[in-house]
Motif scaffolding. Structure first.
Motif, PDB file in Angstrom:
ATOM      1  N   PHE A 120     105.278  35.084   9.202  1.00  0.00           N
ATOM      2  CA  PHE A 120     106.277  35.973   8.443  1.00  0.00           C
ATOM      3  C   PHE A 120     106.971  37.058   9.571  1.00  0.00           C
ATOM      4  CE2 PHE A 120     104.557  34.173   4.886  1.00  0.00           C
ATOM      5  CZ  PHE A 120     105.771  33.715   3.998  1.00  0.00           C
TER       6      PHE A 120
ATOM      7  N   ALA B  71     109.772  36.157  12.008  1.00  0.00           N
ATOM      8  CA  ALA B  71     111.002  35.845  11.205  1.00  0.00           C
ATOM      9  C   ALA B  71     111.726  37.342  11.418  1.00  0.00           C
ATOM     10  CB  ALA B  71     111.200  35.194  10.242  1.00  0.00           C
ATOM     11  N   THR B  72     110.987  38.235  11.106  1.00  0.00           N
ATOM     12  CA  THR B  72     111.710  39.832  10.839  1.00  0.00           C
ATOM     13  C   THR B  72     111.954  40.370  12.152  1.00  0.00           C
ATOM     14  OG1 THR B  72     110.697  40.087   8.749  1.00  0.00           O
ATOM     15  CG2 THR B  72     111.154  41.926   9.959  1.00  0.00           C
TER      16      THR B  72
ATOM     17  N   ARG C 182     116.696  30.032   8.100  1.00  0.00           N
ATOM     18  CA  ARG C 182     116.569  30.058   9.439  1.00  0.00           C
ATOM     19  C   ARG C 182     117.043  29.072  10.077  1.00  0.00           C
ATOM     20  NH1 ARG C 182     110.676  32.005  11.286  1.00  0.00           N
ATOM     21  NH2 ARG C 182     111.764  32.858  12.999  1.00  0.00           N
TER      22      ARG C 182
ATOM     23  N   GLY D 145     111.222  44.935   7.584  1.00  0.00           N
ATOM     24  CA  GLY D 145     111.918  43.740   6.827  1.00  0.00           C
ATOM     25  C   GLY D 145     112.545  44.433   5.600  1.00  0.00           C
TER      26      GLY D 145
ATOM     27  N   GLU E 193     116.691  39.853   3.231  1.00  0.00           N
ATOM     28  CA  GLU E 193     115.716  38.467   3.215  1.00  0.00           C
ATOM     29  C   GLU E 193     115.936  37.622   1.943  1.00  0.00           C
ATOM     30  OE1 GLU E 193     111.783  39.916   4.237  1.00  0.00           O
ATOM     31  OE2 GLU E 193     112.442  40.610   5.997  1.00  0.00           O
TER      32      GLU E 193
ATOM     33  N   TRP F 263     115.307  34.567   3.854  1.00  0.00           N
ATOM     34  CA  TRP F 263     114.780  34.584   5.024  1.00  0.00           C
ATOM     35  C   TRP F 263     113.342  34.714   4.815  1.00  0.00           C
ATOM     36  CZ3 TRP F 263     117.690  33.706   9.208  1.00  0.00           C
ATOM     37  CH2 TRP F 263     117.212  33.961  10.547  1.00  0.00           C
TER      38      TRP F 263
ATOM     39  N   GLY G 243     110.645  36.611   5.635  1.00  0.00           N
ATOM     40  CA  GLY G 243     110.152  37.742   6.777  1.00  0.00           C
ATOM     41  C   GLY G 243     109.227  38.508   5.905  1.00  0.00           C
TER      42      GLY G 243
END
Lengths: 357, 278
Positions: free
Chosen positions: A117, A120-121, A190, A298, A303, A308, A310
């Motif tokens: 996670f 991604a953030t 993503r 985040g 998100e 997302w 994150g």
């Protein structure tokens, strides 16, 4: 005009490291010690707060229909029957070996979850802060240099919007315009669904992983997905950074040394960038660092709107499920981010401000 | 007769306030050759604004008007900002009040002096370096190589002001405005700094406008004195004739100066009802 910064070091006996090296070593040593102490403090705070909040982690594991015997067994298995200080010591020991416990909601080790996670953030926040700085700083400087002009007013309106527009609304409107209608960008998530899972994670950041593997179409697909949420995040940090830059610049432009530069006949562009902007780099780094740290926590809103995966949504889900291992793990990561960013700003201060050396 | 270096006629500087425009300089006139002119007056009498308007440094919303504001045949008020940049530093320069605030804190002394020079002249690196060291030497800094590498917070006030003078004189201007150059300094270094200014100005045959509130100091270092009050010149005289000043404001100022060995118990206070003051 550069003039040599370093005078020749005094001669030293052969075999000894130079004094400069010694100083660097001492600096580095104290840096590491303070870093460790800060981390220990961070762990203590997250751990004890995690234990005093009125959430029963045992109950969330066994469920509310468990018998007292099952409950007690689970409590012993989780180590929660031991005194608090013993729990803390074993927690610190576990964290040091990279064991953050198992998440109840995902069923995987928390460390593994965070490794999925957080990148991604990180990817989105980094792109966001780059957009925020690249646009916010020049806008703030321009606004200050032309204080009171229509341009200044326009920039201030943009800043005000950044403060007052809700993130989820801007995200939804952005999706409606640029994705649904214009189809300039990719939708939520993503990657497009048929690219999903094609790139084996190395760093966990799809943009970088795709480049490492040489998958250019996956890279561009990932760009089309990240650009909108990153721009929305960038807009909010832009608004803040531009506003702060403007006020720092106005402060500097009224200083005597700026008048001195004008007396010397220095062109206005150089007056603004060399004489007024250079001294504000230090406070600006604080602002940018805090803003970046804020993005790295985040944003749950963004998100959620952009699906997302994150840190923000992970932490929120964990909190709602009383998933204490996940909460503590994520909090630890966020705390670590703040510590690292603060340390990096400290180093940059010394590079940029001769008075802090 | 050659035309004077600077001609000022009916100079007015005004700023807008809530109750309309306020004039801080109200019709100032004087001419200046290659001589040393002192402008004295109390705080707010408009002396600094006069200095800044000669360099066209009064920024909006401030407004400068004059029947004549001519420097060496150039009409200052007519010059564009770009044309003014060629005048500032190169031909008219200004030493500011307090080196603590008027030197850039994040540039070395050498870089700041170099900037004053290379803004106006294209010179090789080595030559710039040599000129800086010579100039620092001229303002009586003994180890210019070391000082050039220092930052402003690493030098004392007196040295800072000598650096300021070096920076302002290195492009060899024809007119130097010194705006209270010593009021932020210790009394012990004031004379030293003024001696340096005096020496360089005399040697290079420059014009000097020394702005100060210190009558004794101005009368010692200048040829001619303008006494300003509330935006107007109330007295103009040769420095040696200050004792014979006529205007009640000047007389009041002179009377208020303590003299060593005197036996007055109280110094007199200015009686502003004697002239059409503020």
């Amino acid at each position: 005009m550069a003039i040599d910064q370093q005078s020749a070091p005094p001669p030293l006996a052969p075999g000894f490291p130079s004094r400069r090296m010694q100083r660097v070593a001492v600096d580095l040593g104290s840096f590491i010690v303070t870093l460790c102490l800060t981390f220990l403090g961070l762990m203590a705070i997250t751990f004890f707060i995690g234990r005093v909040i009125p959430i029963d982690p045992v109950l969330s594991v066994v469920g509310d229909r468990a018998t007292q015997a099952q409950y007690d067994a689970a409590k012993i298995a989780m180590g929660l029957d031991q005194p608090l200080w013993q729990q803390f010591i074993s927690y610190v020991g576990n964290v040091l070996t990279g064991d953050l416990g198992r998440s109840i909601s995902t069923g995987r080790p928390v460390a593994e979850d965070l490794a999925r996670f957080f990148p991604a953030t990180f990817e989105m926040a980094t792109l966001g802060i780059i957009i925020g700085v690249a646009l916010g700083v020049p806008l703030g400087v321009t606004a200050a240099a032309r204080q009171g002009s229509w341009l200044d007013q326009a920039i201030r309106v943009v800043g005000l919007l950044g403060y007052s527009v809700p993130a989820f609304w801007l995200g939804l409107v952005g999706l409606a315009i640029f994705y649904a209608r214009l189809q300039w960008v990719g939708g939520p998530g993503r990657l497009d669904i048929f690219y999903d899972g094609l790139v084996e994670p190395v760093t966990g950041m799809i943009l970088i992983d795709a480049l490492i593997r040489g998958e250019t179409d996956i890279f561009w697909n990932a760009v089309s997905h990240i650009i909108l949420p990153a721009s929305v995040l960038g807009f909010f940090s832009l608004a803040y950074i531009a506003r702060m830059t403007r006020s720092f610049m106005l402060d500097q432009l009224s200083q005597e040394f700026v008048t001195t530069a004008r007396v010397k006949g220095v062109p206005e562009r150089i007056v603004i960038w060399r004489h007024a902007f250079n001294p504000i780099r230090v406070p600006l780094i604080t602002v940018i660092g805090l803003s970046y740290a804020g993005l790295l926590e985040g944003s749950v809103m963004i998100e959620t709107v952009f699906s997302w995966p994150g840190l923000g949504s992970y932490l929120t889900t964990a909190l709602l499920n009383a998933d204490m291992n996940a909460v503590l793990g994520a909090t630890l990561v966020i705390g670590a981010v703040f510590i690292v960013i603060n340390k990096v700003s400290d180093v940059l201060y010394r590079v940029l401000d001769p008075r802090a050396r | 007769m050659t035309s004077p270096l600077l001609e000022v006629e009916n100079l007015r500087v005004s700023f807008p306030t809530h109750s309309g425009r306020v004039e801080v300089v109200k019709g100032l006139s004087f001419t200046l050759g290659r001589e040393r002119l002192g402008i004295v007056g109390e705080s707010g009498s408009g002396k600094s604004m006069t200095g800044r308007s000669i360099l066209k440094l009064i920024r909006k919303p401030g407004e400068v008007t004059a029947d004549t504001l001519r420097f060496d045949g150039i009409d200052i008020l007519d010059q564009s900002e770009k044309q003014m940049r060629a005048v500032r530093g190169a031909r008219i320069s200004m030493v500011m009040q307090d080196p603590k605030f008027s030197l850039n804190p994040v540039m070395t002394v050498g870089e700041q002096i170099a900037e004053a020079l290379v803004t106006h002249q294209k010179l090789g690196r080595r030559e710039v370096q040599q000129r800086i060291l010579d100039m620092l030497h001229a303002v009586r800094i003994n180890d210019p190589e070391r000082v050039a590498k220092l930052y402003p917070h690493e030098v004392s006030g007196g040295m800072g002001q000598r650096i300021m003078i070096a920076m302002m004189l290195i492009p060899e201007p024809e007119l130097l405005i010194a705006d209270e150059p010593t009021s932020a300094l210790d009394v012990s270094v004031q004379a030293q700094v003024l001696d340096i200014i005096d020496d360089l100005v005399t040697r290079k045959g420059m014009g000097l406008i020394l702005i100060s509130h210190d009558l004794a100091l101005v009368s010692r270092y200048c040829d001619r004195i303008l006494v300003m009050n509330a935006g107007r010149v109330v007295e103009e005289c040769a420095a040696g004739q200050l004792e014979q000043a006529q205007h009640p404001y000047t007389r009041g100022l002179l009377a208020a100066m303590p003299v060593i060995d005197e036996t007055r118990d109280e110094l007199p206070v200015l009686d502003r009802t004697q002239w059409a003051g503020t």
